[in-house]
Design an enzyme around this catalytic site. Structure first.
Site, PDB file in Angstrom:
ATOM      1  NE  ARG A 106      -3.088   0.635  -0.754  1.00  0.00           N
ATOM      2  CZ  ARG A 106      -3.316   0.723  -2.044  1.00  0.00           C
ATOM      3  NH1 ARG A 106      -2.943   1.805  -2.719  1.00  0.00           N
ATOM      4  NH2 ARG A 106      -3.894  -0.269  -2.688  1.00  0.00           N
ATOM      5  CE  LYS A 141      -0.432  28.394  -3.946  1.00  0.00           C
ATOM      6  NZ  LYS A 141      -1.364  29.062  -4.874  1.00  0.00           N
ATOM      7  CE  LYS A 173       3.746  34.968  -3.353  1.00  0.00           C
ATOM      8  NZ  LYS A 173       2.988  33.715  -3.524  1.00  0.00           N
ATOM      9  CD  GLU A 203       2.692  38.094  -5.459  1.00  0.00           C
ATOM     10  OE1 GLU A 203       2.856  36.882  -5.270  1.00  0.00           O
ATOM     11  OE2 GLU A 203       1.849  38.782  -4.836  1.00  0.00           O
ATOM     12  CG  ASP A 225       0.106  36.862  -8.344  1.00  0.00           C
ATOM     13  OD1 ASP A 225       0.105  35.653  -8.641  1.00  0.00           O
ATOM     14  OD2 ASP A 225      -0.616  37.344  -7.450  1.00  0.00           O
TER      15      ASP A 225
END
Length: 285
Positions: A106, A141, A173, A203, A225
């Site tokens: 598994r 992510k 960012k 960004e 972005d």
């Protein structure tokens, strides 16, 4: 497809992740079902089969999972990481104690199916950039505690890796800009502490912000972005020869060819890792 030279790492790096997954599955008493019904000396040959087409990933991890359960198992990889597979192809053959194979099955399949799905989706993204110099890259992510495996799968699919963690590079960012007081302030502060080996990326959401970044200087990469395609075209023209460009935000498969045609250097997409479909693989005796 030529596999990126970084698309493999020593087993030592992957082992803690795989060991933790096996311990989670085996619990305190091991595989009680197998121990109850399979005589200890029973041996078998099992195969991991592709039940649909894709790009293979996770074979190194599957092999490691079986060998952590039982080092005496013979594991032969027929289609390695980065290989294309068709429905019905045999990816791996495992020979030895049936109980050991079943105890590792598994975890091996969970990793291999998940990672093959990421490699397959990445390959689809990369195919959309054909004829351009644009590279497809992943993001942070990723599934917690699986980042190294998922980023390897992106490489197996022909993509490239963004930073692995917060300590790899400086990526400024919108929230950093807001908290620090503006673009000039963050770039000045970043350049004051960054070593010659550490890149700075920033960004921007608008062309006005991009103009300011180019005027201030201090960044090697700009992340464009959530820009629509006409705005991206203008942004890439503004940056040409001055700074590396990365398009991000809403980078879905159906849009990649259009974005790559703008001449952007990189397209980053979190979907490669957070939205990939697990490929159907099976282990059969």
């Amino acid at each position: 497809m030529t596999v990126n030279a970084f698309a493999t790492v020593p087993d030592l790096i992957l082992e803690p992740m795989v060991r933790a997954a096996l311990l989670e599955d085996l619990g305190q008493m091991g595989d009680v079902t197998t121990r109850a019904v399979i005589p200890a000396d029973t041996t078998y040959t099992a195969r991991i089969n592709a039940r649909e087409a894709g790009v293979v990933s996770g074979m190194q991890i599957a092999r490691l999972a079986f060998h952590l359960v039982d080092p005496s198992l013979e594991v032969e990889t027929l289609l390695g990481d980065g290989s294309a597979c068709a429905k019905g192809d045999v990816l791996m053959v495992i020979t030895g104690k049936a109980a050991s194979i079943l105890s590792g099955e598994r975890i091996a399949l969970n990793y291999a199916g998940r990672l093959t799905g990421i490699a397959t989706l990445t390959a689809a993204f990369v195919a959309q950039t054909k004829g351009t110099t644009t590279r497809v890259t992943c993001t942070r992510k990723t599934t917690p505690n699986m980042r190294i495996a998922e980023k390897l799968a992106v490489l197996h699919g022909g993509g490239f890796n963004h930073r692995f963690g917060l300590s790899d590079a400086i990526l400024i960012k919108d929230n950093h800009i807001a908290a620090a007081g503006g673009i000039r302030e963050v770039l000045t502060a970043a350049r004051a502490v960054a070593s010659h080996m550490m890149r700075v990326e920033i960004e921007v959401d608008t062309l006005a912000q991009l103009e300011q970044v180019l005027a201030v200087g201090g960044a090697e990469v700009v992340l464009l972005d959530n820009m629509d395609t006409p705005t991206l075209i203008t942004a890439v023209q503004m940056c040409k020869g001055r700074i590396v460009t990365e398009a991000s935000g809403n980078m879905k498969l159906e849009r990649i060819a259009e974005v790559a045609a703008t001449g952007v250097d990189y397209i980053s997409s979190g979907a490669l890792t957070h939205s990939a479909k697990t490929l159907d693989l099976g282990l059969d005796f």
